[in-house]
Design a protein around this motif. Structure first.
Motif, PDB file in Angstrom:
ATOM      1  N   ASP A 195       0.872  -1.180   0.000  1.00  0.00           N
ATOM      2  CA  ASP A 195       0.000   0.000   0.000  1.00  0.00           C
ATOM      3  C   ASP A 195       0.909   1.230   0.000  1.00  0.00           C
ATOM      4  N   ARG A 236       0.645   4.123   1.009  1.00  0.00           N
ATOM      5  CA  ARG A 236       0.620   5.033   2.151  1.00  0.00           C
ATOM      6  C   ARG A 236       1.696   4.686   3.174  1.00  0.00           C
ATOM      7  N   LEU A 244      -6.732  -2.799   4.933  1.00  0.00           N
ATOM      8  CA  LEU A 244      -7.275  -1.494   4.567  1.00  0.00           C
ATOM      9  C   LEU A 244      -7.448  -0.629   5.811  1.00  0.00           C
ATOM     10  N   SER A 270      -5.328   2.820   6.451  1.00  0.00           N
ATOM     11  CA  SER A 270      -6.118   4.045   6.561  1.00  0.00           C
ATOM     12  C   SER A 270      -5.730   4.887   7.771  1.00  0.00           C
ATOM     13  N   ARG A 292       0.621  11.627   0.863  1.00  0.00           N
ATOM     14  CA  ARG A 292       0.336  10.297   0.300  1.00  0.00           C
ATOM     15  C   ARG A 292      -1.014   9.809   0.818  1.00  0.00           C
ATOM     16  N   ASP A 293      -1.928   9.599  -0.093  1.00  0.00           N
ATOM     17  CA  ASP A 293      -3.237   9.083   0.296  1.00  0.00           C
ATOM     18  C   ASP A 293      -3.917   8.500  -0.930  1.00  0.00           C
ATOM     19  N   VAL A 294      -5.073   7.928  -0.737  1.00  0.00           N
ATOM     20  CA  VAL A 294      -5.829   7.324  -1.823  1.00  0.00           C
ATOM     21  C   VAL A 294      -6.690   8.383  -2.497  1.00  0.00           C
ATOM     22  N   PRO A 295      -7.139   8.148  -3.735  1.00  0.00           N
ATOM     23  CA  PRO A 295      -8.037   9.104  -4.396  1.00  0.00           C
ATOM     24  C   PRO A 295      -9.286   9.361  -3.567  1.00  0.00           C
ATOM     25  N   ALA A 350      -9.341  11.322  -0.889  1.00  0.00           N
ATOM     26  CA  ALA A 350      -9.033  11.634   0.511  1.00  0.00           C
ATOM     27  C   ALA A 350      -9.338  13.103   0.802  1.00  0.00           C
TER      28      ALA A 350
END
Length: 917
Positions: free
Chosen positions: A294, A296, A612, A616, A714-717, A719
């Motif tokens: 991942d 992140r 996940l 997160s 750094r993060d997921v779309p 965020a």
């Protein structure tokens, strides 16, 4: 009476006569006397000879003709050899070594690795280094055996495996003739191990890179030192001789590009031995469970392209590199592992440093205990009389090595390419700490303070690159080349110099030794983290506030940074501030988090959801992450986030750099006020000068990152936090002011003549007798920032910054014109005040003009993304031309000459630019 034996002998003689007659050319069969029929039959039955021309005994089959190229019988080749049974048994007789390959092991993958046990000790060629690794197999083609490196970069896991295999070729590593026929019971054959005594590691290319000389393997003088085998591993230790026929004479006229010197650390530059350990390791029968990476968090990965499913938008697969760690009691909240991660401490580690090394290893148990593992990591000491080498593929190790120009640590690993399971790791750590750090930094790696005219100043950087290349075929997959030990030694040197100058710590005191012990523990924690699968985290240091750094109770408990995987600086208080924790001593919040993601045991059915949930947590305090590429320094990747750096401290890096300038000025003031005494180290003053310049050189470049910088996340779309945003304009302007009033100011680099004249050399050792050039050292500090401010990437980001800000918030943004005019006016401030221009300032102004010239005259500068920057830069150049005209004839003769030369240069540049346009 005729005896029966006589009759039989007569019959045999007759049969022999008949055979002789039949075999004689030109003699017809009827020429021989016929034998008695009664006697001939038993004679033929006994001898196996035909009874008559064209006749064959029904009891004996015809023998096929002997093949002169057929391998010799196994028993004949192996006669009088000593056999070591194992994965691939090893047979040895005197200097000859054979590998026994069972036919059942043909075309069966295994892990083939090479480690470097001995080398030449300079320019990136060091002992105790992990070399290349690859999944390989033995193939037999007729009477030739091939060692094949399998292509694991492209796979067809969802189907189409044959198409992938046909599309992407494997590689041949070595080949040799079959040395024996099959063993009648074991169904195995022998191959001469000499097929490994070639340049499989590719060292000849690396030697040519370092010395520009054509070195090759001398097979006749290469040999095997030792061998070892067990059920899972077969190991051969080789000494490989590299040579070049002659060293060419130096050119009569110096070439435009400096030619590297031949090897200096070998008695004869034409000849050198390197030691390699070749490992054939069985892959686990049951592959480990994989775990997807991942972004992140930062883990090394086994990455490949899966072309078996054309429905996936991204065919790349990234599995986390991790050891196989399983609880003995899965139901227990805290359980010992089935197999712990064991690190063997090399017997070459000096005994006085072994406790610090062990402490650095075992510190990681804190993170594993948090996820339910007791004693997951174990440290063992290799006995001083051990006759085995811990660089074989069955011992994870901490190796201590030396070299003539070396000062680094590295934490690579070898993994199962099918899953990412770590199978072996060998941390290499140089003796930079045992020499106190300071001696190495100043004596073996001069950086701008001395001018010897040798062209060798950059050799340490080349050595780093070459040592990284020693990782070999799949280096980028498993290891980031790590300079933490060397850079940490420079940090330690600066801290000791400051504290010694204050009288707070004495050289060679128990306190100074404690400094070294603490830094060794810190570096070992960092490198063990790499071998557990963790990458660098260069944003971790910003997770600690400036107030927390001043609180000794807080830093003793929590450390200086959120991660030992950062490059963490020393926490040196300013004069008058209360003492605090000097260096990082324990794991941080990020380290616990990263270990949890990689190693927490989770039921398969809930693994995806649990991972996940863990990933997160990236927004929690202490969990910020950024890697080497984010920090910059890789070709065009310049690092645009000023919060992602190597060696900063606290949540405000700019405040840290200002503090370092004050500490450096304090150190230099104290050094100049202290009179040298008889018995002093003659190089002490040089080292203390260099220590300060090293600090300011790093600060200069990193302060420049604020200008045109972007804060990244750094993060997921989707965020809540933006992926990137411009640095606050006020912070950019603050950075520009610090450069103008601090690092660009000649007042920051004033030294008393009495001090400069007292700097001595070591007249016993030939090193460091060069002239101490303060202007050259100052230039290197200043140019790091100047290059950063005037580079194309900075200009492009400054131009595009408004696109990242809503229209209602664009007022007050910093512009490229403001940056260029601020830099120019600060560097040429004397033109407005009419003040005399100091020699250090004249140097800076000349360097500014050179960069102005390069930007305004290089091809294509007035087009593309840089076009707008070119226009603004040219406008500033015209303004500078006008100011230089107005200042002509003022000041001393040196200042007037400098102004006239500068006006001539900029006028020529502008004219050339206009003509070209």
């Amino acid at each position: 009476m005729i005896h029966r034996d006589t009759i039989q002998l007569t019959a045999i003689a007759a049969a022999a006569l008949l055979l002789t007659a039949c075999a004689t050319p030109g003699t017809p069969p009827t020429a021989a006397a016929p034998a008695a029929p009664a006697a001939q039959a038993p004679a033929n039955a006994a001898s196996g000879a035909p009874g008559a021309p064209g006749a064959t005994s029904p009891m004996t089959a015809a023998r096929p003709p002997v093949d002169p190229t057929a391998p010799k019988p196994f028993a004949e080749v192996s006669r009088d050899t000593k056999r070591q049974d194992g994965l691939f048994p090893i047979l040895r007789k005197d200097e000859k070594v054979w590998i026994e390959i069972p036919r059942a092991m043909l075309n069966k993958p295994f892990l083939f690795t090479i480690n470097i046990t001995s080398s030449i000790g300079e320019r990136g060629f060091y002992a105790s280094q992990m070399g290349p690794d690859v999944m390989a197999e033995w193939r037999r083609v007729g009477n030739t055996v091939q060692l094949i490196a399998l292509n694991t970069k492209f796979r067809g896991e969802g189907g189409g495996k044959r198409a992938v295999e046909e599309a992407f070729s494997p590689s041949l590593l070595a080949a040799g003739p079959v040395a024996s026929a099959d063993h009648p019971e074991r169904k195995s054959f022998l191959v001469d191990a000499g097929l490994l005594l070639t340049d499989i590691p590719g060292m000849s290319t690396r030697l040519e890179m370092a010395y520009r000389l054509p070195y090759a393997v001398d097979r006749g003088n290469s040999y095997f030192e030792n061998t070892r085998a067990d059920a899972q591993l077969s190991t051969l230790g080789a000494k490989v001789h590299y040579f070049t026929p002659r060293i060419p004479a130096p050119p009569l006229v110096p070439p435009p590009v400096p030619v590297p010197t031949p090897p200096q650390a070998t008695p004869d530059a034409r000849s050198m031995f390197m030691g390699f350990v070749y490992n054939f390791r069985a892959l686990p029968e049951q592959p480990a469970a994989t775990r997807r990476a991942d972004g992140r968090l930062g883990h090394f990965t086994e990455s490949y392209t899966d072309l078996g499913d054309d429905l996936k938008p991204n065919p790349r697969v990234h599995n986390v590199n991790r050891w196989r760690l399983e609880k003995k009691d899965p139901s227990a909240a805290l359980s010992e592992p089935v197999q712990p991660i064991v690190y063997w401490m090399d017997k070459n580690i000096p005994p006085k440093y072994r406790p610090a090394v062990e402490a650095g290893i075992l510190e990681w148990n804190k993170a594993f205990e948090k996820i339910g593992f007791k004693n997951a990591v174990v440290a063992k000491q290799q006995p001083d009389d051990a006759d085995w080498d811990n660089m074989d593929a069955s011992h994870a190790s901490i190796r201590w090595f030396v070299g003539s120009d070396v000062g680094f640590a590295i934490g690579p690993s070898h993994v199962d390419p099918r899953t990412g399971e770590i199978l072996d790791a060998d941390i290499g750590m140089s003796d930079v700490f045992s020499r106190g750090g300071r001696a190495f930094i100043a004596e073996d790696a001069p950086r701008g303070l001395h001018d010897h005219g040798t062209g060798e100043v950059a050799s340490i950087g080349e050595a780093h690159a070459l040592a990284a290349l020693n990782q070999g075929w799949r280096d980028s997959r498993n290891a980031t080349y790590c300079t933490y030990a060397q850079d940490a030694a420079a940090e330690m040197s600066f801290a000791l110099d400051v504290l010694e100058s204050r009288g707070e710590i004495a050289p060679d005191s128990p306190e100074a030794d404690a400094f070294i012990q603490a830094r060794i523990k810190d570096v070992i924690m960092h490198e063990v983290g790499h071998t557990l699968g963790l990458k660098h985290n260069f944003k971790a240091s910003t997770q600690v506030t400036q107030a927390q750094l001043k609180d000794k109770a807080w830093t003793d408990a929590n450390g200086l940074s959120a991660s030992v995987m950062d490059y963490n600086a020393y926490n040196i208080p300013l004069q008058g501030e209360a003492p605090t924790t000097y260096n990082n001593t324990t794991l941080g919040a990020y380290d616990y988090w990263a270990i949890e993601y990689a190693y927490k045991q989770v039921p398969k059915e809930t693994e995806a959801a649990e991972l996940l949930r863990i990933a997160s947590q990236n927004t929690l305090p202490g969990h910020a992450y950024a890697d080497d590429y984010d920090a910059g320094g890789f070709g065009p990747i310049d690092g645009m986030d000023p919060l992602i750096n190597r060696f900063d401290l606290g949540d405000d890096p700019l405040a840290y750099y200002k503090k370092r300038l004050k500490l450096t000025q304090e150190l230099w003031a104290r050094v100049q006020s202290r009179k040298p005494e008889a018995g002093d180290d003659p190089l002490r003053q040089r080292r203390q000068l260099q220590s300060g310049f090293s600090q300011l050189g790093r600060a200069s470049e990193l302060v420049g990152k604020y200008v045109g910088g972007m804060i990244t996340n750094r993060d997921v779309p989707g965020a809540a936090t933006p992926a990137q945003r411009p640095v606050d304009p006020a912070k950019q302007r603050e950075a520009l002011r610090f450069l103008a009033t601090g690092l660009f100011s000649a007042d920051s680099f004033r030294f008393k003549p009495e001090f400069l004249t007292s700097i001595t050399a070591d007249y016993v050792d030939m090193n460091n007798r060069g002239f101490v050039s303060i202007p050259a050292a100052v230039s290197r500090v200043q140019l790091a920032a100047l290059d950063r401010l005037l580079q194309a990437q900075t200009a492009i980001r400054l131009i595009e910054l408004p696109n990242y800000v809503p229209a209602s918030q664009r007022k007050g943004l910093i512009s490229i014109h403001e940056v260029y005019s601020t830099v120019q006016s600060s560097i040429w401030s004397e033109l407005k005040t009419g003040a005399e221009i100091d020699p250090l300032r004249r140097n800076l102004q000349r360097e500014y003009l050179r960069r102005l010239q390069a930007n305004l005259t290089r091809g294509g500068a007035a087009s593309g993304q840089f076009a707008e920057a070119y226009a603004v830069l040219r406008l500033n150049a015209v303004q500078l031309q006008s100011e230089l005209r107005a200042a002509q004839g003022k000041g001393s003769i040196e200042t007037r000459a400098h102004l006239a030369e500068s006006l001539d240069l900029i006028s020529t540049v502008l004219k050339a630019s206009m003509t070209r346009t």
